[in-house]
Design a protein around this motif. Structure first.
Motif, mmCIF file in Angstrom:
data_model
loop_
_atom_site.group_PDB
_atom_site.id
_atom_site.type_symbol
_atom_site.label_atom_id
_atom_site.label_comp_id
_atom_site.label_asym_id
_atom_site.label_seq_id
_atom_site.Cartn_x
_atom_site.Cartn_y
_atom_site.Cartn_z
ATOM 1 N N ASN A 219 0.866 -1.183 0.000
ATOM 2 C CA ASN A 219 0.000 0.000 0.000
ATOM 3 C C ASN A 219 0.899 1.228 0.000
ATOM 4 N N PRO A 220 0.921 1.993 -1.087
ATOM 5 C CA PRO A 220 1.825 3.142 -1.163
ATOM 6 C C PRO A 220 1.654 4.145 -0.022
ATOM 7 N N ALA B 122 6.442 4.739 -4.295
ATOM 8 C CA ALA B 122 5.058 5.145 -4.039
ATOM 9 C C ALA B 122 4.644 6.387 -4.829
ATOM 10 N N PRO B 123 5.481 7.439 -4.911
ATOM 11 C CA PRO B 123 5.079 8.618 -5.702
ATOM 12 C C PRO B 123 4.862 8.317 -7.184
ATOM 13 N N VAL B 124 5.503 7.273 -7.673
ATOM 14 C CA VAL B 124 5.306 6.897 -9.079
ATOM 15 C C VAL B 124 3.864 6.453 -9.288
ATOM 16 N N LYS C 232 -15.900 4.396 -8.314
ATOM 17 C CA LYS C 232 -14.510 4.825 -8.373
ATOM 18 C C LYS C 232 -13.602 3.602 -8.236
ATOM 19 N N VAL C 233 -12.652 3.471 -9.126
ATOM 20 C CA VAL C 233 -11.720 2.353 -9.105
ATOM 21 C C VAL C 233 -10.298 2.902 -9.252
ATOM 22 N N GLU C 234 -9.328 2.006 -9.017
ATOM 23 C CA GLU C 234 -7.922 2.348 -9.203
ATOM 24 C C GLU C 234 -7.366 1.563 -10.384
ATOM 25 N N ARG C 235 -6.774 2.263 -11.317
ATOM 26 C CA ARG C 235 -6.148 1.621 -12.473
ATOM 27 C C ARG C 235 -4.780 2.245 -12.705
ATOM 28 N N PRO C 236 -3.697 1.557 -12.360
ATOM 29 C CA PRO C 236 -3.669 0.208 -11.800
ATOM 30 C C PRO C 236 -4.004 0.219 -10.311
ATOM 31 N N ALA C 237 -4.454 -0.912 -9.822
ATOM 32 C CA ALA C 237 -4.705 -1.040 -8.392
ATOM 33 C C ALA C 237 -3.379 -0.903 -7.644
ATOM 34 N N MET D 88 2.413 -2.135 -6.645
ATOM 35 C CA MET D 88 3.471 -2.421 -5.682
ATOM 36 C C MET D 88 3.998 -3.840 -5.824
ATOM 37 N N LEU D 89 3.161 -4.761 -6.258
ATOM 38 C CA LEU D 89 3.620 -6.132 -6.496
ATOM 39 C C LEU D 89 4.698 -6.148 -7.581
#
Length: 212
Positions: free
Chosen positions: A101-102, A114-116, A165-170, A175-176
Protein backbone atom coordinates in the motif's frame (compact mmCIF):
# COMPACT_ATOMS: atom_id res chain seq x y z
CA UNK A 1 41.81 -15.70 -38.24
CA UNK A 2 39.24 -13.01 -39.01
CA UNK A 3 37.53 -13.56 -35.66
CA UNK A 4 40.67 -12.79 -33.62
CA UNK A 5 40.61 -8.97 -33.99
CA UNK A 6 36.93 -8.86 -33.03
CA UNK A 7 37.52 -11.11 -30.03
CA UNK A 8 40.52 -9.03 -28.95
CA UNK A 9 38.49 -5.83 -29.30
CA UNK A 10 35.73 -7.34 -27.19
CA UNK A 11 38.21 -8.31 -24.47
CA UNK A 12 39.75 -4.85 -24.55
CA UNK A 13 36.33 -3.20 -24.23
CA UNK A 14 35.45 -5.42 -21.33
CA UNK A 15 38.70 -4.59 -19.53
CA UNK A 16 37.89 -0.93 -20.00
CA UNK A 17 34.67 -1.13 -17.99
CA UNK A 18 34.92 0.24 -14.44
CA UNK A 19 35.37 -2.14 -11.50
CA UNK A 20 35.98 -5.07 -13.83
CA UNK A 21 32.33 -5.29 -14.88
CA UNK A 22 31.48 -7.31 -17.96
CA UNK A 23 28.34 -7.18 -20.08
CA UNK A 24 27.19 -8.83 -23.28
CA UNK A 25 24.66 -7.70 -25.84
CA UNK A 26 22.42 -10.66 -24.96
CA UNK A 27 22.52 -9.69 -21.29
CA UNK A 28 21.72 -6.05 -22.07
CA UNK A 29 18.81 -7.14 -24.28
CA UNK A 30 17.34 -9.42 -21.61
CA UNK A 31 17.64 -6.74 -18.92
CA UNK A 32 15.98 -4.16 -21.19
CA UNK A 33 13.22 -6.64 -22.08
CA UNK A 34 12.52 -7.37 -18.42
CA UNK A 35 12.40 -3.66 -17.61
CA UNK A 36 9.97 -2.96 -20.47
CA UNK A 37 7.66 -5.78 -19.38
CA UNK A 38 7.81 -4.68 -15.74
CA UNK A 39 6.98 -1.06 -16.58
CA UNK A 40 4.07 -2.15 -18.79
CA UNK A 41 2.79 -4.49 -16.07
CA UNK A 42 3.04 -1.79 -13.40
CA UNK A 43 0.95 0.58 -15.52
CA UNK A 44 -1.59 -2.05 -16.63
CA UNK A 45 -1.97 -4.01 -13.40
CA UNK A 46 -4.31 -6.99 -13.30
CA UNK A 47 -3.22 -10.30 -14.77
CA UNK A 48 -0.09 -8.86 -16.39
CA UNK A 49 1.14 -7.68 -13.00
CA UNK A 50 0.69 -11.12 -11.47
CA UNK A 51 2.33 -12.84 -14.45
CA UNK A 52 5.34 -10.55 -14.14
CA UNK A 53 5.66 -11.33 -10.44
CA UNK A 54 5.36 -15.07 -11.16
CA UNK A 55 8.00 -14.82 -13.89
CA UNK A 56 10.34 -13.10 -11.44
CA UNK A 57 9.75 -15.89 -8.92
CA UNK A 58 10.55 -18.50 -11.58
CA UNK A 59 13.73 -16.56 -12.40
CA UNK A 60 14.68 -16.62 -8.72
CA UNK A 61 14.34 -20.40 -8.50
CA UNK A 62 16.27 -20.80 -11.75
CA UNK A 63 19.18 -18.97 -10.13
CA UNK A 64 18.82 -21.15 -7.02
CA UNK A 65 19.38 -24.18 -9.25
CA UNK A 66 22.30 -22.42 -10.97
CA UNK A 67 23.84 -21.59 -7.59
CA UNK A 68 23.88 -25.32 -6.82
CA UNK A 69 24.79 -26.86 -10.17
CA UNK A 70 26.73 -24.21 -12.09
CA UNK A 71 30.48 -23.62 -11.88
CA UNK A 72 32.82 -20.69 -12.11
CA UNK A 73 31.62 -17.14 -12.60
CA UNK A 74 28.09 -18.30 -13.48
CA UNK A 75 27.76 -19.85 -10.04
CA UNK A 76 29.14 -16.73 -8.37
CA UNK A 77 26.58 -14.56 -10.15
CA UNK A 78 23.75 -16.96 -9.29
CA UNK A 79 24.69 -16.97 -5.60
CA UNK A 80 24.80 -13.18 -5.53
CA UNK A 81 21.44 -12.94 -7.28
CA UNK A 82 19.79 -15.35 -4.84
CA UNK A 83 21.17 -13.50 -1.81
CA UNK A 84 20.04 -10.09 -3.09
CA UNK A 85 16.56 -11.17 -4.16
CA UNK A 86 16.04 -13.22 -0.99
CA UNK A 87 17.07 -10.27 1.18
CA UNK A 88 14.43 -8.08 -0.49
CA UNK A 89 11.85 -10.82 0.02
CA UNK A 90 12.74 -11.15 3.71
CA UNK A 91 12.23 -7.41 4.24
CA UNK A 92 8.81 -7.71 2.61
CA UNK A 93 7.94 -10.66 4.83
CA UNK A 94 9.00 -8.77 7.95
CA UNK A 95 7.07 -5.56 7.21
CA UNK A 96 4.04 -7.40 5.83
CA UNK A 97 1.10 -6.28 3.71
CA UNK A 98 1.67 -2.58 4.41
CA UNK A 99 4.46 -2.61 1.82
CA UNK A 100 1.86 -3.20 -0.90
CA UNK A 101 0.00 0.00 0.00
CA UNK A 102 1.83 3.14 -1.16
CA UNK A 103 0.21 5.18 1.61
CA UNK A 104 1.30 2.87 4.45
CA UNK A 105 4.68 1.57 3.24
CA UNK A 106 7.64 1.72 5.64
CA UNK A 107 10.57 0.42 3.59
CA UNK A 108 12.69 3.15 1.96
CA UNK A 109 12.35 1.40 -1.40
CA UNK A 110 8.55 1.35 -1.07
CA UNK A 111 8.53 5.05 -0.22
CA UNK A 112 10.64 5.78 -3.29
CA UNK A 113 8.29 4.01 -5.72
CA UNK A 114 5.06 5.15 -4.04
CA UNK A 115 5.08 8.62 -5.70
CA UNK A 116 5.31 6.90 -9.08
CA UNK A 117 1.95 5.23 -8.43
CA UNK A 118 0.46 8.60 -7.45
CA UNK A 119 1.88 10.21 -10.60
CA UNK A 120 0.03 7.64 -12.72
CA UNK A 121 -3.25 9.22 -11.56
CA UNK A 122 -4.76 5.82 -10.81
CA UNK A 123 -8.28 6.99 -9.86
CA UNK A 124 -10.89 6.35 -12.54
CA UNK A 125 -14.68 6.12 -12.74
CA UNK A 126 -16.44 3.15 -14.30
CA UNK A 127 -20.11 2.84 -15.22
CA UNK A 128 -21.80 0.03 -13.30
CA UNK A 129 -24.16 -0.65 -16.21
CA UNK A 130 -21.68 -0.70 -19.10
CA UNK A 131 -18.34 -1.30 -17.39
CA UNK A 132 -16.80 1.51 -19.44
CA UNK A 133 -14.68 4.32 -18.03
CA UNK A 134 -16.46 7.64 -17.50
CA UNK A 135 -14.64 11.01 -17.62
CA UNK A 136 -14.30 12.51 -14.15
CA UNK A 137 -15.90 15.79 -15.21
CA UNK A 138 -19.13 13.90 -16.01
CA UNK A 139 -19.42 12.40 -12.51
CA UNK A 140 -21.60 13.95 -9.84
CA UNK A 141 -21.53 13.22 -6.14
CA UNK A 142 -25.06 12.96 -4.73
CA UNK A 143 -25.75 12.67 -0.98
CA UNK A 144 -28.90 10.71 -0.13
CA UNK A 145 -30.54 10.53 3.29
CA UNK A 146 -32.82 7.71 4.45
CA UNK A 147 -35.54 7.53 7.08
CA UNK A 148 -33.26 5.35 9.20
CA UNK A 149 -30.89 8.30 9.56
CA UNK A 150 -28.22 6.80 7.34
CA UNK A 151 -26.74 8.77 4.49
CA UNK A 152 -25.21 7.57 1.25
CA UNK A 153 -22.89 9.36 -1.15
CA UNK A 154 -23.83 8.19 -4.61
CA UNK A 155 -21.66 8.69 -7.69
CA UNK A 156 -23.57 9.06 -10.91
CA UNK A 157 -23.62 10.77 -14.27
CA UNK A 158 -26.05 13.52 -15.33
CA UNK A 159 -28.51 10.94 -16.67
CA UNK A 160 -28.60 9.10 -13.34
CA UNK A 161 -26.38 6.15 -14.31
CA UNK A 162 -24.38 4.95 -11.31
CA UNK A 163 -20.62 4.90 -11.46
CA UNK A 164 -17.93 3.46 -9.23
CA UNK A 165 -14.51 4.82 -8.37
CA UNK A 166 -11.72 2.35 -9.10
CA UNK A 167 -7.92 2.35 -9.20
CA UNK A 168 -6.15 1.62 -12.47
CA UNK A 169 -3.67 0.21 -11.80
CA UNK A 170 -4.70 -1.04 -8.39
CA UNK A 171 -2.20 -0.07 -5.71
CA UNK A 172 -1.58 -3.70 -4.79
CA UNK A 173 -0.81 -4.64 -8.40
CA UNK A 174 1.55 -1.71 -8.87
CA UNK A 175 3.47 -2.42 -5.68
CA UNK A 176 3.62 -6.13 -6.50
CA UNK A 177 5.42 -5.39 -9.75
CA UNK A 178 7.57 -2.73 -8.08
CA UNK A 179 8.76 -5.20 -5.47
CA UNK A 180 9.35 -7.90 -8.07
CA UNK A 181 11.49 -5.38 -9.95
CA UNK A 182 13.22 -4.37 -6.72
CA UNK A 183 14.05 -7.97 -5.85
CA UNK A 184 15.39 -8.62 -9.36
CA UNK A 185 17.44 -5.40 -9.25
CA UNK A 186 18.94 -6.25 -5.85
CA UNK A 187 19.77 -9.73 -7.09
CA UNK A 188 21.30 -8.44 -10.31
CA UNK A 189 23.52 -5.88 -8.56
CA UNK A 190 24.79 -8.40 -6.00
CA UNK A 191 25.22 -10.97 -8.76
CA UNK A 192 27.44 -8.61 -10.78
CA UNK A 193 29.41 -7.80 -7.61
CA UNK A 194 29.91 -11.50 -6.88
CA UNK A 195 31.08 -12.08 -10.46
CA UNK A 196 33.63 -9.24 -10.18
CA UNK A 197 34.97 -10.57 -6.88
CA UNK A 198 35.20 -14.08 -8.34
CA UNK A 199 37.20 -12.91 -11.36
CA UNK A 200 39.56 -10.93 -9.15
CA UNK A 201 40.16 -13.95 -6.96
CA UNK A 202 40.84 -16.11 -10.00
CA UNK A 203 43.33 -13.57 -11.41
CA UNK A 204 45.06 -13.33 -8.04
CA UNK A 205 45.30 -17.12 -7.80
CA UNK A 206 46.63 -17.38 -11.36
CA UNK A 207 49.24 -14.69 -10.70
CA UNK A 208 50.37 -16.47 -7.57
CA UNK A 209 50.73 -19.73 -9.46
CA UNK A 210 52.71 -18.06 -12.26
CA UNK A 211 54.99 -16.34 -9.74
CA UNK A 212 55.79 -19.63 -8.07
Amino acid sequence: MSDQPAAEASRTARRGLPFGLQFSLAEAFLVALYLCVAVAAAKAGGMLAWLTAEATLVLFFAFVVAAILARGVARAFAIGFVIGAAAHGLFLFYFGASEFNPEEAKLPYSKIVAPVWTALEPEAYVSLSTGKEVPSDEVESIRRSYDSGQTEIRLQTADGSRVQKVERPAREDFMLVAHALGAAAAGYVLGKLAAVLYRRRERTTASAVDAS
